[in-house]
Design a protein around this motif. Structure first.
Motif, short mmCIF file in Angstrom:
data_model
loop_
_atom_site.label_atom_id
_atom_site.label_comp_id
_atom_site.label_asym_id
_atom_site.label_seq_id
_atom_site.Cartn_x
_atom_site.Cartn_y
_atom_site.Cartn_z
N GLU A 38 11.87 7.85 -9.37
CA GLU A 38 11.46 9.06 -10.08
C GLU A 38 11.37 8.82 -11.60
OE1 GLU A 38 10.47 12.06 -8.69
OE2 GLU A 38 10.42 10.63 -7.03
N THR A 39 12.26 7.99 -12.12
CA THR A 39 12.18 7.63 -13.54
C THR A 39 10.87 6.94 -13.84
OG1 THR A 39 14.60 7.40 -13.69
CG2 THR A 39 13.30 6.30 -15.38
N SER A 40 10.45 6.05 -12.95
CA SER A 40 9.17 5.38 -13.11
C SER A 40 8.02 6.38 -13.01
CB SER A 40 9.02 4.29 -12.04
OG SER A 40 7.81 3.61 -12.17
N ARG A 41 8.12 7.30 -12.08
CA ARG A 41 7.06 8.30 -11.89
C ARG A 41 6.87 9.16 -13.13
NH1 ARG A 41 6.53 13.51 -10.20
NH2 ARG A 41 8.77 13.77 -9.96
N TYR A 168 19.04 -1.26 -25.63
CA TYR A 168 18.57 -0.67 -24.38
C TYR A 168 19.48 0.48 -23.93
CZ TYR A 168 17.15 -0.41 -19.44
OH TYR A 168 16.72 0.03 -18.20
N LEU A 169 18.90 1.67 -23.82
CA LEU A 169 19.62 2.88 -23.39
C LEU A 169 20.88 3.13 -24.20
CD1 LEU A 169 19.31 2.61 -19.48
CD2 LEU A 169 17.69 3.57 -21.12
N VAL A 239 13.35 12.56 -23.52
CA VAL A 239 13.51 12.78 -22.08
C VAL A 239 14.34 14.04 -21.85
CG1 VAL A 239 14.13 11.68 -19.90
CG2 VAL A 239 13.58 10.26 -21.87
N ALA A 240 13.93 14.85 -20.87
CA ALA A 240 14.64 16.11 -20.63
C ALA A 240 14.55 16.47 -19.15
CB ALA A 240 14.03 17.23 -21.47
N HIS A 246 17.43 11.87 -13.62
CA HIS A 246 17.15 10.65 -12.85
C HIS A 246 17.42 9.41 -13.68
CE1 HIS A 246 15.75 12.32 -9.12
NE2 HIS A 246 14.86 13.10 -9.72
N LEU A 247 17.10 9.44 -14.96
CA LEU A 247 17.39 8.30 -15.82
C LEU A 247 18.89 8.02 -15.89
CD1 LEU A 247 16.45 6.13 -17.85
CD2 LEU A 247 16.56 7.86 -19.64
#
Length: 286
Positions: A38-41, A168-169, A239-240, A246-247
């Motif tokens: 889902e993160t990729s989507r 990263y993140l 991102v929200a 999902h992330l």
């Protein structure tokens, strides 16, 4: 499928091939792989996928023949699926994609996606493929087996390994460590008082540029492959909502974090997140 020793391997009902002869335990479960898909989507990996596609198009062998790509440690297959889609061109030679992972839950999801590729549950320490079968081997944020990569790669082939950069993140790491994470400006995160439930890249957030590789992983890669090229890709996205939840759930950074803390972090509003990668490209030492 039938191997060189005439052993027969049937496709599972989900559409993948199980080539693991023994039970394997993994912390990477169905929920994590679902969240990564889902993160990729939601497009959070798109700039990375674009950079990998460009590397393959610029440096891969001539497309006068079928291009064979192995994704070693493919998880649920979203990266390979996106790369295959990006490389497809009218009237171009066929592309064969093969995704391999030791975690069956990831391979099951990949096989159910409908992506035209071969999905295998297999161990890289003893991969089932014959020598010199692949033009490109991808190894994205996953453990590597360079001895196997050297065996499987065609003489003019390319290995592309992606490792996380130091940033990263970093906002998620800070969030789960109880530190203050970077907060986006309300003007970019809200519309009429509502959260925009999608990632929003910053205007100049994608900045691919060559930088010196650092760290033990990059050094080991350089000892195993020649003509090593390094590209640094860093961008940030706002991102929200569902995308943020999902992330948070797809990364091992959330392992051991109480469920209440994850839900609280997901519901706190838009978060500008840094994606920082080094892409290492190399060929066989000959």
């Amino acid at each position: 499928m039938i191997c060189g020793s005439r052993h027969c391997f049937d496709l599972s009902k989900d559409g993948y091939i199980n080539l693991i002869p023994h039970a394997v335990r993994s912390k990477y479960n169905k929920d994590l792989f679902t969240s990564r898909r889902e993160t990729s989507r939601h497009g959070l990996f798109d700039p990375l996928i674009d950079a990998i596609r460009n590397k393959i198009e610029d440096t891969a062998p001539s497309r006068s023949r079928e291009l064979r790509i192995l994704d070693a440690g493919c998880g649920e297959g979203s990266h390979l699926a996106a790369i295959l889609s990006a490389l497809q061109k009218p009237d171009a030679p066929d592309i064969l994609g093969v995704g391999v992972d030791i975690a069956k839950e990831g391979i099951r999801l990949a096989a159910k996606s409908g992506v035209p590729a071969i999905w295998c549950a297999a161990d890289l320490a003893g991969s089932p493929f014959a020598d010199r079968q692949f033009d490109v081997i991808l190894n994205i944020l996953s453990p590597a087996n360079y001895q196997e990569f050297q065996r499987l790669l065609r003489h003019d082939g390319l290995v592309i390994k992606v490792i996380p950069g130091s940033r990263y993140l970093q906002e998620i790491r800070a969030l789960f460590q109880g530190e203050a994470a970077n907060q986006p400006s309300p003007a970019k995160g809200l519309a009429d008082g509502r959260t925009i439930d999608r990632p929003s890249p910053a205007g100049d957030s994608t900045t691919p540029r060559p930088v010196p590789a650092t760290g033990r992983t990059a050094e080991l890669f350089g000892r195993n492959f020649a003509s090593v090229d390094v590209q640094h890709v860093e961008y940030n996205m706002l991102v929200a909502g569902e995308a943020l939840e999902h992330l948070l759930r797809m990364t091992p950074l959330s392992w051991g974090v109480p469920e209440e803390a994850i839900q609280q972090a997901a519901g706190q509003g838009p978060l500008r997140v840094t994606f920082d990668y080094e892409i290492l490209c190399g060929r066989l030492n000959e």
